[in-house]
Design a protein around this motif. Sequence first.
Motif, PDB file in Angstrom:
ATOM      1  N   UNK A 240      52.264 -36.076  44.811  1.00  0.00           N
ATOM      2  CA  UNK A 240      53.252 -35.580  43.848  1.00  0.00           C
ATOM      3  C   UNK A 240      52.932 -36.081  42.441  1.00  0.00           C
ATOM      4  N   UNK A 241      52.545 -37.362  42.347  1.00  0.00           N
ATOM      5  CA  UNK A 241      52.201 -37.925  41.039  1.00  0.00           C
ATOM      6  C   UNK A 241      50.946 -37.252  40.488  1.00  0.00           C
ATOM      7  N   UNK A 242      49.941 -37.059  41.353  1.00  0.00           N
ATOM      8  CA  UNK A 242      48.722 -36.401  40.904  1.00  0.00           C
ATOM      9  C   UNK A 242      49.007 -34.982  40.422  1.00  0.00           C
ATOM     10  N   UNK A 243      49.884 -34.289  41.131  1.00  0.00           N
ATOM     11  CA  UNK A 243      50.247 -32.926  40.743  1.00  0.00           C
ATOM     12  C   UNK A 243      50.945 -32.920  39.390  1.00  0.00           C
ATOM     13  N   UNK A 244      51.901 -33.829  39.214  1.00  0.00           N
ATOM     14  CA  UNK A 244      52.630 -33.909  37.944  1.00  0.00           C
ATOM     15  C   UNK A 244      51.695 -34.307  36.808  1.00  0.00           C
ATOM     16  N   UNK A 245      50.727 -35.165  37.116  1.00  0.00           N
ATOM     17  CA  UNK A 245      49.741 -35.607  36.128  1.00  0.00           C
ATOM     18  C   UNK A 245      48.937 -34.417  35.608  1.00  0.00           C
ATOM     19  N   UNK A 246      48.376 -33.620  36.515  1.00  0.00           N
ATOM     20  CA  UNK A 246      47.564 -32.489  36.076  1.00  0.00           C
ATOM     21  C   UNK A 246      48.405 -31.436  35.364  1.00  0.00           C
ATOM     22  N   UNK A 247      49.600 -31.178  35.873  1.00  0.00           N
ATOM     23  CA  UNK A 247      50.444 -30.156  35.254  1.00  0.00           C
ATOM     24  C   UNK A 247      50.916 -30.574  33.864  1.00  0.00           C
ATOM     25  N   UNK A 248      51.089 -31.882  33.650  1.00  0.00           N
ATOM     26  CA  UNK A 248      51.478 -32.370  32.329  1.00  0.00           C
ATOM     27  C   UNK A 248      50.338 -32.201  31.332  1.00  0.00           C
ATOM     28  N   UNK A 249      49.093 -32.475  31.774  1.00  0.00           N
ATOM     29  CA  UNK A 249      47.945 -32.257  30.895  1.00  0.00           C
ATOM     30  C   UNK A 249      47.783 -30.769  30.616  1.00  0.00           C
ATOM     31  N   UNK A 250      47.900 -29.957  31.660  1.00  0.00           N
ATOM     32  CA  UNK A 250      47.796 -28.502  31.489  1.00  0.00           C
ATOM     33  C   UNK A 250      48.848 -27.993  30.511  1.00  0.00           C
ATOM     34  N   UNK A 251      50.026 -28.608  30.548  1.00  0.00           N
ATOM     35  CA  UNK A 251      51.119 -28.205  29.657  1.00  0.00           C
ATOM     36  C   UNK A 251      51.093 -28.878  28.304  1.00  0.00           C
ATOM     37  N   UNK A 252      50.026 -29.661  28.023  1.00  0.00           N
ATOM     38  CA  UNK A 252      49.814 -30.313  26.727  1.00  0.00           C
ATOM     39  C   UNK A 252      50.894 -31.325  26.370  1.00  0.00           C
ATOM     40  N   UNK A 253      51.535 -31.929  27.377  1.00  0.00           N
ATOM     41  CA  UNK A 253      52.563 -32.946  27.129  1.00  0.00           C
ATOM     42  C   UNK A 253      51.913 -34.331  27.260  1.00  0.00           C
ATOM     43  N   UNK A 254      51.529 -34.894  26.124  1.00  0.00           N
ATOM     44  CA  UNK A 254      50.809 -36.167  26.121  1.00  0.00           C
ATOM     45  C   UNK A 254      51.646 -37.281  26.732  1.00  0.00           C
ATOM     46  N   UNK A 255      52.921 -37.355  26.344  1.00  0.00           N
ATOM     47  CA  UNK A 255      53.763 -38.464  26.797  1.00  0.00           C
ATOM     48  C   UNK A 255      53.972 -38.425  28.306  1.00  0.00           C
ATOM     49  N   UNK A 256      54.208 -37.244  28.848  1.00  0.00           N
ATOM     50  CA  UNK A 256      54.379 -37.130  30.301  1.00  0.00           C
ATOM     51  C   UNK A 256      53.082 -37.483  31.019  1.00  0.00           C
TER      52      UNK A 256
END
Length: 422
Positions: A240-256
């Motif tokens: 779940x963390x890995x998924x959220x990590x990649x999706x945050x980068x894909x979504x250009x959210x640096x802080x997340x």
Amino acid sequence: MEPLAYRMRPTSIDDVIGQQHLVGPGGIIRRMVDAGRLSSMILYGPPGTGKTSIARAIAGSTAAKFRQLNAVTDTKKDMQLVAEEAKMSGQVILLLDEIHRLDKAKQDFLLPHLENGRIILIGATTSNPYHAINPAIRSRTQIFELQPLTEADIKQALQRALTDKKNGFGNQAVVVEGQAMDHFIMAAGGDVRASLNALELAILSTPDKDGTITITRQDAEDCLQKTSFNFDKDGDMHYDIMSAFQKSIRGSDVDAALHYLARLINGGDLPTIARRLLVISFEDIGLASPQAASRTLAAIEAAERLGFPEARIPLSQAVIELCLSPKSNSAVTSIDSALADINKGRTGDIPAHLKDSHYQGAKTLGNGTGYQYPHQFPGGYISQQYLPDQLKDARYYQPKETSKSEAQFKQIYDNISRQKKK
């Protein structure tokens, strides 16, 4: 004496803290209890979220006998004793910890007792039952997911322990300073058991002054020194963390992205972080910033040489760049489109002029005949057919104009495509 967390377990469904989607008004488990129609179930979720508590609360809210076993340490004979008790009393609620590790012999023994309803099985596990539990057990149970407890839930549990005169510290003069309480709550990471155990340790190890035990922030930190963090590299939380990590980068959210990177660093799994970053650099940034992948690889190699804690610095740099880079998944969609044709059987014969002409007899077959060498033409390009006849008009690459680099690729690609059609 049993630990505080054990003593404070609820005895009825009304005493359960958190998990209101299951035990609150209208929750399915409460409805089962209220109707007196229990069915076997599997409770799964992170440690300390109330799986055992809910099982005991269900038993306490019904007239059924309650027994607790462990799928690993208890034997088939232990289960036979429970089955015999169920025959005599009519029904037994069996809490089975670590049910995902139930072996076949124990499983085969339990199945008929689940079928006739004499044993109401409540399996507890931190693993996703859809992945980890045998389908034969799954098909005979309801599956309920427990959520990490909120800070308000943890606070409620701590305050209840401080005021409970029978099982807690309600008979003692205990003062927990505000910052100490905040630490017990925040550092628990949603694990009420860890929080209660730390509170008990603080109280029992702090001398009283004038009959009052005062728990300071330092006391709390001493008793709960490292934030409780649910990280199992083979468990669902990790993915779940890995998924959220990649999706945050894909979504250009640096802080997340940095938040999830910090959680992964806390878990200490550098190889997995490195692999995912490299995948992201090609999958999500790709041709929009072709050099990002090489710079990501350089950051990964630096991190691997440095090791933690210094490895966090190049990893952070790579994450920030990937977040703020233009995005393109055209490399992924292009190859997947080509693979889709292959998987459908759309291949066709390679055009004769592209076939190998260097082996004996190749020329007789016409291999290589008519091939035009692109380097002999202006611009290094000459229009000729490269794909098999049945795919000659296929277009797999769909450029994204999210960056100057891919816009240039698109321009070249479109020019070549136009020349093909002439």
